[in-house]
Write a protein that holds these residues in place. Structure first.
Motif, PDB file in Angstrom:
ATOM      1  N   MET A   1    -102.181  -9.608 -37.157  1.00 32.54           N
ATOM      2  CA  MET A   1    -103.336 -10.395 -36.795  1.00 32.54           C
ATOM      3  C   MET A   1    -103.954 -10.937 -38.093  1.00 32.54           C
ATOM      4  N   SER A   2    -104.218 -12.226 -38.097  1.00 28.64           N
ATOM      5  CA  SER A   2    -104.765 -12.849 -39.307  1.00 28.64           C
ATOM      6  C   SER A   2    -106.239 -12.506 -39.465  1.00 28.64           C
ATOM      7  N   LYS A   3    -106.727 -12.749 -40.675  1.00 19.22           N
ATOM      8  CA  LYS A   3    -108.129 -12.452 -40.977  1.00 19.22           C
ATOM      9  C   LYS A   3    -109.055 -13.278 -40.103  1.00 19.22           C
ATOM     10  N   GLN A   4    -108.679 -14.540 -39.869  1.00 21.31           N
ATOM     11  CA  GLN A   4    -109.504 -15.420 -39.042  1.00 21.31           C
ATOM     12  C   GLN A   4    -109.540 -14.907 -37.591  1.00 21.31           C
ATOM     13  N   SER A   5    -108.437 -14.411 -37.069  1.00 22.95           N
ATOM     14  CA  SER A   5    -108.390 -13.865 -35.708  1.00 22.95           C
ATOM     15  C   SER A   5    -109.263 -12.619 -35.595  1.00 22.95           C
ATOM     16  N   LYS A   6    -109.249 -11.785 -36.632  1.00 20.10           N
ATOM     17  CA  LYS A   6    -110.090 -10.577 -36.631  1.00 20.10           C
ATOM     18  C   LYS A   6    -111.567 -10.951 -36.616  1.00 20.10           C
ATOM     19  N   ILE A   7    -111.931 -11.943 -37.389  1.00 20.20           N
ATOM     20  CA  ILE A   7    -113.337 -12.372 -37.448  1.00 20.20           C
ATOM     21  C   ILE A   7    -113.770 -12.926 -36.090  1.00 20.20           C
ATOM     22  N   ILE A   8    -112.935 -13.723 -35.484  1.00 21.88           N
ATOM     23  CA  ILE A   8    -113.262 -14.294 -34.169  1.00 21.88           C
ATOM     24  C   ILE A   8    -113.368 -13.184 -33.120  1.00 21.88           C
ATOM     25  N   THR A   9    -112.450 -12.218 -33.160  1.00 20.83           N
ATOM     26  CA  THR A   9    -112.496 -11.094 -32.221  1.00 20.83           C
ATOM     27  C   THR A   9    -113.774 -10.295 -32.400  1.00 20.83           C
ATOM     28  N   CYS A  10    -114.145 -10.000 -33.646  1.00 26.09           N
ATOM     29  CA  CYS A  10    -115.395  -9.268 -33.920  1.00 26.09           C
ATOM     30  C   CYS A  10    -116.605 -10.045 -33.423  1.00 26.09           C
ATOM     31  N   PHE A  11    -116.599 -11.366 -33.642  1.00 29.26           N
ATOM     32  CA  PHE A  11    -117.716 -12.202 -33.191  1.00 29.26           C
ATOM     33  C   PHE A  11    -117.837 -12.156 -31.664  1.00 29.26           C
ATOM     34  N   ILE A  12    -116.707 -12.273 -30.970  1.00 27.57           N
ATOM     35  CA  ILE A  12    -116.717 -12.253 -29.507  1.00 27.57           C
ATOM     36  C   ILE A  12    -117.208 -10.904 -28.981  1.00 27.57           C
ATOM     37  N   LEU A  13    -116.709  -9.809 -29.570  1.00 23.02           N
ATOM     38  CA  LEU A  13    -117.152  -8.470 -29.141  1.00 23.02           C
ATOM     39  C   LEU A  13    -118.638  -8.263 -29.397  1.00 23.02           C
ATOM     40  N   THR A  14    -119.128  -8.725 -30.549  1.00 18.19           N
ATOM     41  CA  THR A  14    -120.559  -8.610 -30.871  1.00 18.19           C
ATOM     42  C   THR A  14    -121.392  -9.417 -29.879  1.00 18.19           C
ATOM     43  N   ALA A  15    -120.942 -10.619 -29.556  1.00 17.69           N
ATOM     44  CA  ALA A  15    -121.667 -11.462 -28.597  1.00 17.69           C
ATOM     45  C   ALA A  15    -121.678 -10.820 -27.215  1.00 17.69           C
ATOM     46  N   LEU A  16    -120.561 -10.239 -26.802  1.00 16.95           N
ATOM     47  CA  LEU A  16    -120.514  -9.552 -25.503  1.00 16.95           C
ATOM     48  C   LEU A  16    -121.462  -8.365 -25.472  1.00 16.95           C
ATOM     49  N   PHE A  17    -121.452  -7.563 -26.528  1.00 14.66           N
ATOM     50  CA  PHE A  17    -122.348  -6.410 -26.600  1.00 14.66           C
ATOM     51  C   PHE A  17    -123.805  -6.849 -26.549  1.00 14.66           C
ATOM     52  N   ALA A  18    -124.149  -7.877 -27.315  1.00 14.37           N
ATOM     53  CA  ALA A  18    -125.528  -8.379 -27.320  1.00 14.37           C
ATOM     54  C   ALA A  18    -125.914  -8.890 -25.931  1.00 14.37           C
ATOM     55  N   GLY A  19    -124.978  -9.549 -25.256  1.00 16.32           N
ATOM     56  CA  GLY A  19    -125.246 -10.046 -23.915  1.00 16.32           C
ATOM     57  C   GLY A  19    -125.507  -8.923 -22.930  1.00 16.32           C
ATOM     58  N   VAL A  20    -124.724  -7.861 -23.017  1.00 17.46           N
ATOM     59  CA  VAL A  20    -124.916  -6.706 -22.129  1.00 17.46           C
ATOM     60  C   VAL A  20    -126.271  -6.057 -22.392  1.00 17.46           C
TER      61      VAL A  20
END
Length: 160
Positions: A1-20
């Motif tokens: 997994m590339s560094k850019q994919s990891k950053i996007i995945t972390c961003f999506i997970l953080t956004a989901l957590f904040a939404g919950v």
């Protein structure tokens, strides 16, 4: 997994957590439910009134913890403290409500056995503190499980 994919995945997970979290807090506000921290603060205020023997205030506050609280431990403790204060206050209908709350706690399998045993003792104390057979017959030994303790009207055996 590339560094850019990891950053996007972390961003999506953080956004989901904040939404919950945002949704949960918003729902609590809509329903009037208190946060866990607010529940603990309200329980502490109720307990202070309980310790000062201000039974009218403590019963009102403990009931509010039960109705609006979100911290399970505070709600569990509020139920039994409310029952104790109702039994002590002994106004119209207080003993019946106290016995109902005690019995509800005794039958809750999600409560620790030690806590339930303490509640059994508190329920028995409703009779012991008055030595009134009517209290035992009308409040303690009634209901789904508890009525079976009295066999053939033998209240003496049931109390033992």
């Amino acid at each position: 997994m590339s560094k850019q994919s990891k950053i996007i995945t972390c961003f999506i997970l953080t956004a989901l957590f904040a939404g919950v979290v945002f949704y949960t807090v918003r729902q609590q506000r809509k329903t009037g439910q208190l946060s866990a921290a607010e529940t603990v603060i309200l329980f502490d205020a109720a307990h202070d009134a309980h310790a000062a023997a201000q039974l009218d205030a403590s019963t009102k506050l403990f009931q509010e913890v039960i109705d609006r609280g979100s911290d399970r431990d505070s709600i569990r403790r509020a139920e039994t403290h409310l029952a104790f204060d109702l039994a002590a206050r002994n106004s119209e209908g207080d003993r019946a409500r106290a016995a109902e709350l005690y019995k509800k706690a005794i039958l809750r399998i999600d409560y620790a056995p030690e806590w339930r045993a303490t509640v059994v003792a508190a329920l028995a104390n409703m009779y012991i503190s008055t030595q009134d057979d009517a209290v035992a017959r009308d409040f303690v030994f009634t209901g789904e499980l508890f009525r079976f303790f009295i066999k053939d009207g033998d209240l003496f055996s049931a109390k033992r």
